[in-house]
Design an enzyme around this catalytic site. Structure first.
Site, short mmCIF file in Angstrom:
data_model
loop_
_atom_site.label_atom_id
_atom_site.label_comp_id
_atom_site.label_asym_id
_atom_site.label_seq_id
_atom_site.Cartn_x
_atom_site.Cartn_y
_atom_site.Cartn_z
N PRO A 144 0.81 -1.22 0.00
CA PRO A 144 0.00 0.00 0.00
C PRO A 144 0.84 1.27 0.00
O PRO A 144 0.47 2.27 -0.62
CB PRO A 144 -0.83 -0.13 1.28
CG PRO A 144 -0.97 -1.61 1.49
CD PRO A 144 0.33 -2.19 1.03
N SER A 148 6.10 2.48 -6.84
CA SER A 148 7.29 2.74 -7.64
C SER A 148 8.57 2.61 -6.80
O SER A 148 9.61 2.20 -7.29
CB SER A 148 7.22 4.13 -8.28
OG SER A 148 6.16 4.20 -9.21
N LYS A 196 18.89 -2.78 0.66
CA LYS A 196 19.86 -3.88 0.69
C LYS A 196 19.61 -4.83 1.86
O LYS A 196 20.40 -5.75 2.08
CB LYS A 196 21.28 -3.32 0.77
CG LYS A 196 21.66 -2.55 -0.49
CD LYS A 196 23.10 -2.06 -0.44
CE LYS A 196 23.47 -1.32 -1.73
NZ LYS A 196 24.87 -0.83 -1.70
N LEU A 258 13.33 -9.25 -16.62
CA LEU A 258 12.64 -10.23 -17.45
C LEU A 258 11.14 -9.93 -17.49
O LEU A 258 10.50 -10.07 -18.54
CB LEU A 258 12.89 -11.64 -16.91
CG LEU A 258 12.28 -12.79 -17.73
CD1 LEU A 258 12.74 -12.72 -19.18
CD2 LEU A 258 12.65 -14.13 -17.12
N GLU A 259 10.57 -9.49 -16.36
CA GLU A 259 9.15 -9.16 -16.34
C GLU A 259 8.83 -8.07 -17.35
O GLU A 259 7.81 -8.12 -18.06
CB GLU A 259 8.73 -8.70 -14.94
CG GLU A 259 7.25 -8.34 -14.84
CD GLU A 259 6.86 -7.77 -13.48
OE1 GLU A 259 5.66 -7.49 -13.29
OE2 GLU A 259 7.76 -7.59 -12.63
N ALA A 387 4.85 -3.42 -13.57
CA ALA A 387 6.28 -3.67 -13.81
C ALA A 387 7.07 -2.37 -13.88
O ALA A 387 8.09 -2.27 -14.56
CB ALA A 387 6.49 -4.49 -15.09
N THR A 389 6.04 2.00 -13.72
CA THR A 389 5.28 2.90 -14.58
C THR A 389 6.15 3.39 -15.74
O THR A 389 7.38 3.26 -15.73
CB THR A 389 4.81 4.13 -13.79
OG1 THR A 389 5.97 4.86 -13.34
CG2 THR A 389 3.96 3.73 -12.59
#
Length: 404
Positions: A144, A148, A196, A258-259, A387, A389
């Site tokens: 929520p 991004s 990280k 990859l997505e 994936a 914006t």
């Protein structure tokens, strides 16, 4: 004149190899096209109108060979690469976008991520069931308060307790969330380290402490179940962690590259279908005593849609070719990061243009919610949001250009 094979001919052969399908790939695409057209396409209207997902559809897809595209045959998969996986996703999305979306979340975001990053034990435990459709997969990243900035703003935590980790937090907009058996979940294991300090876990949804808070009502892709997930003292064994503690960022980033390439393929499949529908309608719709296909303005729109489809396809195939054989832990930086973001950016915007023009050609019927072109039109916006914006994609491209 004899043409000698030299650097120029070698480059031409490489280009042709990257942008043309092999006989095996063509055979796979033909099989998926027939199955998707005959079995998945008729489900479209009911899935959209009722937000309905057929209960046994994943098992059926497993039986038809549509799952586990990148998994080895000994684990129940097809033994193909990511390029072929994207072709399957593209073809399914053409005939049923909702199934295409759920297929991508299952086969790429969950199964392929486990296959690439999981231990031998994890792969043997989960991949065969994901290939058969006995297990349904999903990925839990967005929250929520973390969209991004999914990594930096992540609030979901996982705290070590003996031989277990205890997960607390929530995830939102999770494709397949309401029906998933296995979810690849990202959580902070060291908040002081920020992005990280993230780790990846395989969470089985029958674990105490996991629940689906709500199934979400979407504008498009309505048959694909999307939900909000909650983890309240959800206890998972330490063996459920993928890789080492705090190494989840490499799993996230390689998966995102990859997505994005896969999303480009979804856009191409749906744009191709929009062109077909526009062509069919332009041929049968008559105004002023003749088919509207005879009007130059309509012809111009059809030509522009075609150019968008084929340009997005070529760009997407280039990005996918670069993804094949990507080493474990690679991605999230450099040329592949820039290329996949660019392919995804272009394909999303190209599909938006294509489906808008195709819907316009349909006129009043395109505005009706029960038409196929309207379903495509309502679905298109997600492909400029999911994936990462369009704005995030541009940031990635610019950062990599400036870093060079």
């Amino acid at each position: 004149m004899n043409v000698q094979a030299g650097p120029g001919m070698a480059a031409l052969a490489a280009i042709k190899a990257n942008y043309s399908l092999t006989p095996e790939q063509r055979q796979i695409v033909d099989h998926v096209d027939r199955v998707a057209r005959e079995i998945l396409h008729p489900l479209q209207e009911k899935m959209d109108a009722e937000e309905w997902w057929p209960e046994d559809l994943f098992r059926q897809m497993g039986e038809l060979g549509l799952l586990g595209i990148t998994a080895p045959e000994e684990l129940g998969g097809s033994g193909q690469n990511e390029f072929t996986q994207a072709l399957v996703s593209e073809t399914i999305s053409k005939w049923n976008p909702a199934v295409g979306l759920s297929h991508g979340a299952h086969d790429n975001l969950c199964l392929n991520n486990i296959l690439r990053n999981g231990s031998d034990e994890q792969v043997r435990k989960y991949v065969p069931g994901l290939c058969s459709g006995e297990l349904v997969g999903a990925l839990g990243l967005t929250e929520p308060g973390a969209g991004s900035d999914a990594l930096g703003s992540m609030a979901t935590s996982a705290v070590r307790d003996g031989n277990d980790y205890v997960i607390n937090g929530s995830k939102i907009y999770i494709t397949n969330g309401p029906i998933a058996d296995v979810i690849l979940v990202y959580a902070k294991t060291d908040k002081a380290k920020g992005a990280k300090g993230i780790s990846a876990f395989i969470v089985e949804t029958d674990n105490p402490g996991f629940k689906v808070a709500q199934k979400l009502d979407k504008m498009g892709f309505r048959g694909s179940p999307t939900g909000e997930l909650v983890f309240e003292d959800c206890r998972v064994p330490a063996s459920a962690m993928i890789g080492a503690e705090n190494s989840g960022v490499s799993v996230v980033m390689s998966g995102l590259d990859l997505e994005r390439a896969m999303v480009a393929s979804v856009c191409v499949g749906m744009a191709e279908r929009a062109l077909e529908l526009a062509l069919d309608y332009a041929r049968i719709r008559e105004q002023f005593g003749k088919p509207i296909a005879s009007f130059q303005m309509v012809q111009s729109k059809l030509a522009e849609i075609y150019v968008e489809v084929e340009t997005a396809r070529a760009f997407g195939y280039r990005a996918l070719a670069a993804c094949v054989g990507l080493p474990k832990g690679a991605g999230g930086r450099g040329e592949i990061h820039k290329l996949t973001a660019a392919a995804c950016l272009y394909a999303g915007e190209a599909f938006n243009k294509a489906v808008t023009e195709a819907c316009h050609i349909h006129g009043g019927s395109g505005y009706m919610q029960d038409t196929e072109i309207n379903r495509l039109y309502r679905a298109n916006k997600l492909l400029e949001i999911g994936a990462g914006t369009s704005e995030v994609r541009k940031i990635i491209i610019a950062e990599e250009l400036l870093r060079a």
